[in-house]
Write a protein that holds these residues in place. Structure first.
Motif, PDB file in Angstrom:
ATOM      1  N   UNK A   1       0.823  -1.216   0.000  1.00 56.60           N
ATOM      2  CA  UNK A   1       0.000   0.000   0.000  1.00 56.60           C
ATOM      3  C   UNK A   1       0.855   1.262   0.000  1.00 56.60           C
ATOM      4  N   UNK A   2       2.073   1.178   0.527  1.00 60.21           N
ATOM      5  CA  UNK A   2       2.980   2.322   0.435  1.00 60.21           C
ATOM      6  C   UNK A   2       3.420   2.545  -1.012  1.00 60.21           C
ATOM      7  N   UNK A   3       3.652   1.465  -1.720  1.00 60.72           N
ATOM      8  CA  UNK A   3       4.094   1.570  -3.118  1.00 60.72           C
ATOM      9  C   UNK A   3       2.945   1.956  -4.042  1.00 60.72           C
ATOM     10  N   UNK A   4       1.714   1.494  -3.709  1.00 62.12           N
ATOM     11  CA  UNK A   4       0.556   1.712  -4.580  1.00 62.12           C
ATOM     12  C   UNK A   4      -0.612   2.241  -3.735  1.00 62.12           C
ATOM     13  N   UNK A   5      -0.523   3.476  -3.284  1.00 61.11           N
ATOM     14  CA  UNK A   5      -1.528   4.001  -2.338  1.00 61.11           C
ATOM     15  C   UNK A   5      -2.926   4.137  -2.918  1.00 61.11           C
ATOM     16  N   UNK A   6      -3.066   4.146  -4.240  1.00 61.91           N
ATOM     17  CA  UNK A   6      -4.384   4.351  -4.844  1.00 61.91           C
ATOM     18  C   UNK A   6      -5.071   3.041  -5.233  1.00 61.91           C
ATOM     19  N   UNK A   7      -4.427   1.927  -4.951  1.00 59.96           N
ATOM     20  CA  UNK A   7      -5.045   0.636  -5.239  1.00 59.96           C
ATOM     21  C   UNK A   7      -5.827   0.161  -4.015  1.00 59.96           C
ATOM     22  N   UNK A   8      -7.027  -0.299  -4.234  1.00 66.20           N
ATOM     23  CA  UNK A   8      -7.906  -0.771  -3.164  1.00 66.20           C
ATOM     24  C   UNK A   8      -7.793  -2.292  -3.061  1.00 66.20           C
ATOM     25  N   UNK A   9      -7.242  -2.758  -1.960  1.00 67.35           N
ATOM     26  CA  UNK A   9      -7.043  -4.192  -1.770  1.00 67.35           C
ATOM     27  C   UNK A   9      -8.381  -4.864  -1.505  1.00 67.35           C
ATOM     28  N   UNK A  10      -8.647  -5.941  -2.233  1.00 66.49           N
ATOM     29  CA  UNK A  10      -9.890  -6.698  -2.041  1.00 66.49           C
ATOM     30  C   UNK A  10      -9.635  -8.080  -1.454  1.00 66.49           C
ATOM     31  N   UNK A  11      -8.490  -8.686  -1.775  1.00 67.84           N
ATOM     32  CA  UNK A  11      -8.164 -10.016  -1.275  1.00 67.84           C
ATOM     33  C   UNK A  11      -6.673 -10.063  -0.910  1.00 67.84           C
TER      34      UNK A  11
END
Length: 281
Positions: free
Chosen positions: A222-232
């Protein structure tokens, strides 16, 4: 061997409140400037629903004695083996939360290091009665051994074939282990009692918590890709990490999913994980 099938289907419900303090303490471990969170970061729900057990109810290893919710498996060595999580809804700070748990599987397996029991517990976590997380938690129980455990060396070609979207480090020392144990009220002695870990359980040092490694994997993603929403998120412990090991936190990220792993400096993989997400690049 014992038959624990009667424990399959056993259920437990625990309630809690998602106050800020443990989340802020984890932010401090991760050196994060933002400690006034409004939502729990992924996997921070592990800081709640903790069993508050009197000292006289602890086993020799520092864990609560078995036989209440979890089956009384006689093997003394127990650790997180991995888990699978689906994130459905965020958990806000200062919400009433509830965890409904059910034992879904108990398996006896025969490995190179001896017999092992795997227990799978399904957790449904609710925030103000909204289902927020579905989690399957795998616990492994191993036979006792005081033989020092080592892992085979990694061939150089194996590590050279991996693809890295990022490869970073986060130093973990005995203070980090103590602070994480404190947040999770985890008395397991393999994380702080070196003589016990080495003489009773056969490890060459203190073990870094599996949930801490999993948290580092998802945190750095999440630090590397802050705009991606984790689903699984799915993770599996492969080899232990000890307090004297240096390791990298790695990711190979594709369009809507990615492979994550913990890799020692010699190339040995210690934890494998996968993440699925949606959102901007």
């Amino acid at each position: 061997m014992h038959d624990f099938n009667a424990w399959i289907g056993k259920k437990e419900t625990v309630t809690d409140f998602s106050n800020l303090r443990p989340a802020a303490m984890m932010q401090a471990i991760l050196n994060q400037p933002n400690k006034q969170l409004t939502e729990l970061p992924h996997l921070y729900h592990w800081f709640y629903f903790l069993p508050v057990v009197d000292g006289i109810e602890l086993a020799e290893d520092g864990h609560p004695k078995k036989g209440n919710f979890l089956p009384p498996i006689p093997f003394p060595k127990r650790m997180w083996a991995g888990g699978r999580l689906e994130f459905l809804h965020p958990i806000g700070i200062n919400q009433n939360i509830r965890r409904e748990s059910e034992i879904t599987k108990i398996e006896l397996k025969h490995g190179k290091s001896g017999d092992m029991y795997f227990v799978t517990v399904k957790h449904s976590i609710f925030a103000e009665n909204t289902l927020a997380i579905i989690e399957e938690h795998d616990i492994v129980y191993r036979e006792a051994s005081n033989q020092v455990q080592t892992a085979a060396a990694v061939a150089p070609a194996e590590s050279q074939t991996r693809n890295y979207s990022y490869k970073t480090q986060f130093p973990v020392d005995t203070v980090t282990l103590f602070r994480y144990s404190a947040i999770t009220f985890n008395g397991h002695r393999i994380h702080y009692d070196r003589p016990y870990a080495m003489q009773k359980e056969g490890y060459p040092g203190l073990i870094v918590h599996g949930p801490l490694l999993a948290t580092l994997l998802l945190h750095h993603f999440t630090q590397q890709y802050p705009h991606k929403q984790v689903t699984h998120f799915e993770f599996r412990a492969v080899n232990p990490v000890f307090d004297f090991n240096e390791f990298h936190i790695c990711g190979d990220i594709q369009a809507d999913q990615g492979a994550l792993w913990i890799e020692k400096t010699d190339g040995q993989i210690c934890m494998k994980a996968s993440v699925k997400f949606k959102g901007e690049s």
